[in-house]
Design a protein around this motif. Structure first.
Motif, PDB file in Angstrom:
ATOM      1  N   ILE A 104      38.063  54.368 -11.879  1.00 40.04           N
ATOM      2  CA  ILE A 104      39.447  54.849 -11.987  1.00 40.04           C
ATOM      3  C   ILE A 104      40.311  53.809 -12.687  1.00 40.04           C
ATOM      4  CG2 ILE A 104      41.525  55.342 -10.619  1.00 40.04           C
ATOM      5  CD1 ILE A 104      39.640  56.847  -8.660  1.00 40.04           C
ATOM      6  N   GLU A 107      39.728  54.046 -16.353  1.00 40.18           N
ATOM      7  CA  GLU A 107      40.420  55.214 -16.920  1.00 40.18           C
ATOM      8  C   GLU A 107      41.919  54.961 -17.053  1.00 40.18           C
ATOM      9  OE1 GLU A 107      39.616  58.904 -14.925  1.00 40.18           O
ATOM     10  OE2 GLU A 107      37.449  58.622 -15.114  1.00 40.18           O
ATOM     11  N   GLN A 108      42.516  54.304 -16.057  1.00 36.58           N
ATOM     12  CA  GLN A 108      43.950  54.011 -16.129  1.00 36.58           C
ATOM     13  C   GLN A 108      44.251  53.044 -17.272  1.00 36.58           C
ATOM     14  OE1 GLN A 108      45.016  52.647 -12.183  1.00 36.58           O
ATOM     15  NE2 GLN A 108      45.370  54.729 -11.460  1.00 36.58           N
ATOM     16  N   GLY A 111      42.660  55.248 -20.657  1.00 33.51           N
ATOM     17  CA  GLY A 111      43.031  56.651 -20.773  1.00 33.51           C
ATOM     18  C   GLY A 111      41.895  57.567 -21.194  1.00 33.51           C
ATOM     19  N   GLU A 113      39.154  59.598 -19.976  1.00 32.85           N
ATOM     20  CA  GLU A 113      38.460  60.223 -18.849  1.00 32.85           C
ATOM     21  C   GLU A 113      37.066  60.686 -19.242  1.00 32.85           C
ATOM     22  OE1 GLU A 113      40.680  63.176 -16.696  1.00 32.85           O
ATOM     23  OE2 GLU A 113      42.544  62.097 -17.046  1.00 32.85           O
ATOM     24  N   ASN A 114      36.876  61.003 -20.517  1.00 32.02           N
ATOM     25  CA  ASN A 114      35.575  61.509 -20.951  1.00 32.02           C
ATOM     26  C   ASN A 114      34.598  60.383 -21.291  1.00 32.02           C
ATOM     27  OD1 ASN A 114      36.842  60.635 -23.235  1.00 32.02           O
ATOM     28  ND2 ASN A 114      36.343  62.399 -24.497  1.00 32.02           N
ATOM     29  N   LYS A 116      33.230  58.071 -19.176  1.00 28.71           N
ATOM     30  CA  LYS A 116      32.917  57.543 -17.847  1.00 28.71           C
ATOM     31  C   LYS A 116      31.771  56.533 -17.929  1.00 28.71           C
ATOM     32  CE  LYS A 116      34.618  61.256 -14.949  1.00 28.71           C
ATOM     33  NZ  LYS A 116      35.971  60.857 -15.021  1.00 28.71           N
TER      34      LYS A 116
END
Length: 149
Positions: A104, A107-108, A111, A113-114, A116
């Motif tokens: 997480i 991702e923050q 940015g 999300e895809n 991973k």
């Protein structure tokens, strides 16, 4: 969301690159993972690496809590199914400043999300010790830089 100072700390320690590298180093087939580890053995390994950990039986994770000046750092380690997930939290003067799994946090920061990162997999205690030692290096850099921001 992470504040700009925290984002700077993550950039300075090259968190995303290091997390991706760590995860890539331990990308074994989950069918090979070491699911039947003994929690007391993991606590001993963490102790050998210089940290005091407790095991939360109900939630099945290991917890390391450290206080430095006005900061409290918590490093939770979940090893369910032989797959390592790292979770960090930081408080300053009892106020939660940031927290989340490494996935997480990544991702923050970027940015994406895809994009991973697959969690690291360990197959024995030796690999687990190496994996934790690598993760603790990132943690130590993070703590040092976070307190200096």
């Amino acid at each position: 969301m992470l504040d700009k100072d925290t984002e700077y700390v993550f950039a300075k320690i090259k968190f995303i690159e290091r997390y991706k590298s760590l995860a890539a180093k331990y990308q074994f087939n989950v069918s090979e993972s070491f699911e039947n580890y003994e929690s007391n053995q993991v606590v001993n390994i963490i102790s050998e690496l210089g940290y005091e950990a407790s095991f939360n039986k109900r939630e099945t994770f290991f917890k390391i809590t450290e206080t430095h000046n006005n900061y409290k750092f918590q490093f939770n380690i979940s090893l369910k199914y032989g797959v390592a997930e790292f979770i960090w939290s930081v408080w300053k003067n009892s106020e939660l400043k940031m927290g989340g799994t490494w996935g997480i946090l990544k991702e923050q920061l970027d940015g994406l999300e895809n994009d991973k990162v697959r969690k690291p997999v360990f197959r024995n205690y030796e690999e687990l010790k190496e994996l934790l030692a690598d993760a603790f290096l990132i943690y130590e850099d993070f703590k040092r830089e976070y307190m200096q921001k």
